[in-house]
Write an enzyme that holds these catalytic residues in place. Structure first.
Site, PDB file in Angstrom:
ATOM      1  CB  SER A 132      -0.883   0.136   1.215  1.00 30.18           C
ATOM      2  OG  SER A 132      -1.587   1.346   1.206  1.00 30.18           O
ATOM      3  CE  LYS A 189      -2.907  -2.381  -0.276  1.00 31.11           C
ATOM      4  NZ  LYS A 189      -3.643  -2.242  -1.595  1.00 31.11           N
ATOM      5  CG  HIS A 192      -4.889  -0.456   4.209  1.00 31.97           C
ATOM      6  ND1 HIS A 192      -5.104  -0.105   2.653  1.00 31.97           N
ATOM      7  CD2 HIS A 192      -3.959   0.366   4.626  1.00 31.97           C
ATOM      8  CE1 HIS A 192      -4.109   1.090   2.447  1.00 31.97           C
ATOM      9  NE2 HIS A 192      -3.718   1.406   3.605  1.00 31.97           N
ATOM     10  CG  ASN A 193      -7.053  -1.521  -0.412  1.00 32.66           C
ATOM     11  OD1 ASN A 193      -5.949  -1.180   0.174  1.00 32.66           O
ATOM     12  ND2 ASN A 193      -7.036  -1.292  -1.646  1.00 32.66           N
ATOM     13  CD  GLU A 196      -7.461   3.647   0.397  1.00 34.17           C
ATOM     14  OE1 GLU A 196      -6.168   2.978   0.815  1.00 34.17           O
ATOM     15  OE2 GLU A 196      -7.576   3.660  -0.885  1.00 34.17           O
TER      16      GLU A 196
HETATM   17  P1  NBP Z   1      -1.955  -2.431 -13.630  1.00 32.77           P
HETATM   18  O1  NBP Z   1      -2.934  -2.965 -12.679  1.00 32.77           O
HETATM   19  O2  NBP Z   1      -2.649  -1.481 -14.464  1.00 32.77           O
HETATM   20  O3  NBP Z   1      -1.288  -3.919 -14.315  1.00 32.77           O
HETATM   21  C1  NBP Z   1      -0.621  -3.459 -15.492  1.00 32.77           C
HETATM   22  C2  NBP Z   1       0.632  -4.551 -15.602  1.00 32.77           C
HETATM   23  O4  NBP Z   1       0.187  -5.740 -15.705  1.00 32.77           O
HETATM   24  C3  NBP Z   1       1.367  -4.102 -16.888  1.00 32.77           C
HETATM   25  O5  NBP Z   1       2.835  -4.381 -16.569  1.00 32.77           O
HETATM   26  C4  NBP Z   1       1.021  -5.055 -17.984  1.00 32.77           C
HETATM   27  O6  NBP Z   1       1.899  -5.540 -18.839  1.00 32.77           O
HETATM   28  C5  NBP Z   1       0.920  -6.487 -17.161  1.00 32.77           C
HETATM   29  N1  NBP Z   1       0.190  -7.808 -17.522  1.00 32.77           N
HETATM   30  C6  NBP Z   1      -1.458  -7.543 -17.586  1.00 32.77           C
HETATM   31 BR1  NBP Z   1      -2.592  -6.127 -17.621  1.00 32.77          BR
HETATM   32  N2  NBP Z   1      -1.489  -8.878 -18.026  1.00 32.77           N
HETATM   33  C7  NBP Z   1      -0.492  -9.640 -18.104  1.00 32.77           C
HETATM   34  C8  NBP Z   1      -0.182 -11.086 -18.214  1.00 32.77           C
HETATM   35  N3  NBP Z   1      -1.255 -11.793 -18.676  1.00 32.77           N
HETATM   36  N4  NBP Z   1       0.856 -11.418 -18.293  1.00 32.77           N
HETATM   37  C9  NBP Z   1       2.133 -10.522 -17.740  1.00 32.77           C
HETATM   38  N5  NBP Z   1       1.697  -9.252 -17.363  1.00 32.77           N
HETATM   39  C10 NBP Z   1       0.585  -8.761 -17.479  1.00 32.77           C
HETATM   40  O7  NBP Z   1      -0.576  -2.106 -12.819  1.00 32.77           O
HETATM   41  P2  NBP Z   1      -0.565  -1.244 -11.493  1.00 32.77           P
HETATM   42  O8  NBP Z   1      -1.406  -0.193 -11.511  1.00 32.77           O
HETATM   43  O9  NBP Z   1       1.070  -1.074 -11.372  1.00 32.77           O
HETATM   44  O10 NBP Z   1      -0.729  -2.256 -10.311  1.00 32.77           O
HETATM   45  C11 NBP Z   1      -0.107  -3.541  -9.998  1.00 32.77           C
HETATM   46  C12 NBP Z   1      -0.987  -4.077  -9.109  1.00 32.77           C
HETATM   47  O11 NBP Z   1      -0.549  -3.667  -7.898  1.00 32.77           O
HETATM   48  C13 NBP Z   1      -2.346  -4.483  -9.255  1.00 32.77           C
HETATM   49  O12 NBP Z   1      -2.709  -5.576  -8.865  1.00 32.77           O
HETATM   50  C14 NBP Z   1      -2.769  -3.260  -8.474  1.00 32.77           C
HETATM   51  O13 NBP Z   1      -4.111  -3.676  -7.942  1.00 32.77           O
HETATM   52  C15 NBP Z   1      -1.989  -3.455  -7.360  1.00 32.77           C
HETATM   53  N6  NBP Z   1      -1.924  -2.041  -6.501  1.00 32.77           N
HETATM   54  C16 NBP Z   1      -1.905  -0.939  -7.399  1.00 32.77           C
HETATM   55  C17 NBP Z   1      -1.707   0.459  -6.433  1.00 32.77           C
HETATM   56  C18 NBP Z   1      -1.860   1.862  -7.613  1.00 32.77           C
HETATM   57  O14 NBP Z   1      -1.910   2.652  -6.810  1.00 32.77           O
HETATM   58  N7  NBP Z   1      -1.969   1.606  -8.743  1.00 32.77           N
HETATM   59  C19 NBP Z   1      -1.603   0.426  -5.256  1.00 32.77           C
HETATM   60  C20 NBP Z   1      -1.472  -1.016  -4.483  1.00 32.77           C
HETATM   61  C21 NBP Z   1      -1.526  -2.030  -5.162  1.00 32.77           C
HETATM   62  P3  NBP Z   1       1.609  -4.762 -20.312  1.00 32.77           P
HETATM   63  O15 NBP Z   1       2.537  -3.538 -20.291  1.00 32.77           O
HETATM   64  O16 NBP Z   1       2.381  -5.926 -21.368  1.00 32.77           O
HETATM   65  O17 NBP Z   1       0.274  -4.508 -20.523  1.00 32.77           O
END
Ligand code: NBP
Length: 488
Positions: A132, A189, A192-193, A196
């Site tokens: 988080s 987690k 937590h959300n 939030e």
């Molecule tokens: P996203 O949740 O938007 O996911 C995008 C990533 O997943 C890209 O690298 C994409 O690759 C990859 N991907 C997908 Br879509 N399908 C795939 C597959 N079949 N094989 C391999 N790679 C694949 O990214 P994020 O916002 O950085 O979040 C990542 C995780 O962290 C999520 O579970 C999210 O819920 C969690 N999270 C996010 C936040 C936040 O603030 N954003 C906070 C806390 C937790 P590509 O480039 O090839 O499409």
């Protein structure tokens, strides 16, 4: 770019979270191999922010695996859901006994349960860790909530605690510790959300009341939130809310907050917490009201139409002293926050019982003390409460919080009464007070509810005066009612 057997850890998925986590890991002196499904993303990263000796870009999963020291540690930061199963299926044949697969996404806890069992069955270890703090937390130090295969913890502990946020007087206590087996980390987690969601909704309701009942301007709101952030409400969300009230739109010169459409988005973790609370039969009403409030916000066009049709009260007839009312809202917010966190911890305890986890609630409060979105001073009081009574049934029963609720309740009731009088919706404040009032009743009207259930469905009931299960032939025993009876 082969650097065979030299990397400490690998990371898959270079979107906002993955990229920043990779940089965080590299900045602590660990060598990290990175891979993204779309290779151009990897190339762009290693040519820009990731251009440093500790970051090794890879174009295939085989290359990524080959670059790792044994036992291998591979962290997935990809979209939660099928992408994680897909990667596990591709990676497991390339790994050896004792290697660790880590999912850092917002994964549904039951998915981590299943994956832990499946991966362990192949001789590997699995970690599902909550991360988080958004993209800034990922870069500078997130709060981390790992669960999964207990044997994996000693293998990832050093790196995880090195990259996590730090708190404490010396700034050396990491906001990362082992939560429990299988999906426990993802569950914590998720809660937590959900908390939030509740915190944000409560703050929005306080904003709405200060604006509509006390007539505060954005400049005044910024001052109020600044003041609140120095006391018992001191938290990241209060701090960013203060900042938001100071920001103006560079184009129009208007306050940015007034230019934003009032329709809230959601990614689903609040809904999960609410759904799982229903499954467990525990009243996590604040997160549920917060989710519903977002749903109601989403039907904006419909609300605009309804606003021209449906009557409300004459709000101008309600007068408040802005200073007194602002102080009351502060107390209402604090009391509601206590009720909200109480619900979150009650849900965690119910989930722990259901899943046979042994959760350390003091430690969980401290994991949230820094790095994450709900970080707040107040979590230290929660940690103290669980330190004193590890089996505390409900946070509201900890003497510190019992007194805080008693001190705040008059203001809390007054604020809600004012909201009702001026016709402003405050579902989270009301849910919190209803929970407090419901929880402190020795007798609720569920006696009548049981009678109704028994009347129409023979569902039976228990009695206050003798043990056993009872049924009444209500239709046979009922008597005609005459209005003259009521006056007697
Ligand atoms: P996203 O949740 O938007 O996911 C995008 C990533 O997943 C890209 O690298 C994409 O690759 C990859 N991907 C997908 Br879509 N399908 C795939 C597959 N079949 N094989 C391999 N790679 C694949 O990214 P994020 O916002 O950085 O979040 C990542 C995780 O962290 C999520 O579970 C999210 O819920 C969690 N999270 C996010 C936040 C936040 O603030 N954003 C906070 C806390 C937790 P590509 O480039 O090839 O499409």
């Amino acid at each position: 770019m082969s650097q065979k057997g030299t990397c400490d850890i690998a990371l898959i998925g270079l979107a906002v979270m993955g990229e920043n986590l990779a940089l965080n890991i590299a900045s602590r002196g660990y060598k990290i191999a990175v891979y993204n499904r779309t290779a151009s993303v990897t190339d762009a990263f290693v040519a820009s922010r990731g251009k440093q000796p500790n970051v090794v870009g890879c174009h295939s999963l085989e290359d990524l695996v080959a670059n790792l020291k044994s036992p291998r540690k591979i962290m997935m930061m990809v979209k939660a859901g099928p992408a994680v199963d897909d990667l596990i299926a591709k990676l497991t044949p390339m790994l050896s006994k004792g290697d660790v697969l880590i999912d850092g996404g917002n994964t549904f806890p039951a998915d981590t349960d299943r994956r832990t069992r499946e991966v362990e069955a192949q001789g590997l270890l699995y970690v599902g860790t909550g991360v988080s703090g958004g993209e800034e937390g990922a870069l500078k130090g997130p709060s981390m909530m790992p669960g999964g295969s207990p044997a994996a913890w000693p293998m990832v502990k050093e790196i995880f605690q090195a990259i996590a946020a730090k708190v404490g007087p010396k700034g050396d206590i990491p906001c990362c510790d082992w939560v429990g087996p299988r999906g426990a980390g993802n569950y914590v987690k998720m809660v937590h959300n959900g908390i939030e969601y509740g915190d944000m909704q409560l703050i929005c309701e306080a904003y709405s009341l200060l604006k509509h009942a006390a007539g505060l301007t954005n400049d005044q709101l910024a001052v109020v939130f600044d003041e609140w952030n120095r006391g018992e409400l001191d938290s990241y969300l209060i701090e960013i809310t203060r900042d938001i009230f100071t920001v103006k739109d560079p184009d129009s010169g208007d306050f940015m907050v007034d230019r934003i459409l009032d329709t809230a988005g959601a990614k689903g973790t609040g809904k999960w917490m609410s759904q799982l609370a229903l499954d467990l039969g525990v009243p996590s009403t604040l997160v549920t009201e917060a989710v519903y409030a977002r749903c109601l916000s989403a039907i904006q066009a419909e609300r605009v139409r309804a606003s021209k049709v449906l009557a409300g009260p004459d709000a101008s007839a309600v007068k408040v002293d802005p200073k007194v009312f602002t102080a009351q809202v502060r107390q209402a917010l604090y009391a509601s926050k206590i009720a909200s966190y109480a619900q979150g911890f009650v849900q965690l305890a119910a989930a722990a019982k259901e899943n046979d986890w042994k959760l350390d609630y003091r430690s969980i409060a401290m994991l949230w003390r820094g790095g994450c979105i709900i970080r707040a001073q107040f979590l230290e009081r929660i940690a103290e409460a669980y330190d004193a009574h590890p089996d505390l049934e409900n946070l509201m029963l900890a003497p510190y919080f019992t007194k805080a609720l008693a001190d705040a309740q008059a203001a809390w009731r007054q604020v809600i009464a004012t909201a009702v009088a001026i016709g402003q919706p405050v579902p989270a404040l009301m849910a919190a007070l209803s929970y407090y009032d419901g929880y402190r009743q020795a007798r609720l009207p569920a006696n009548l509810l049981q009678a109704q259930r028994d009347y129409f469905g023979a569902h039976t009931y228990a009695r206050t005066d003798k043990p056993g299960t009872f049924h009444t032939e209500w239709i046979e025993l009922r008597r005609p009612v005459s209005s003259s009876q009521a006056s007697r």
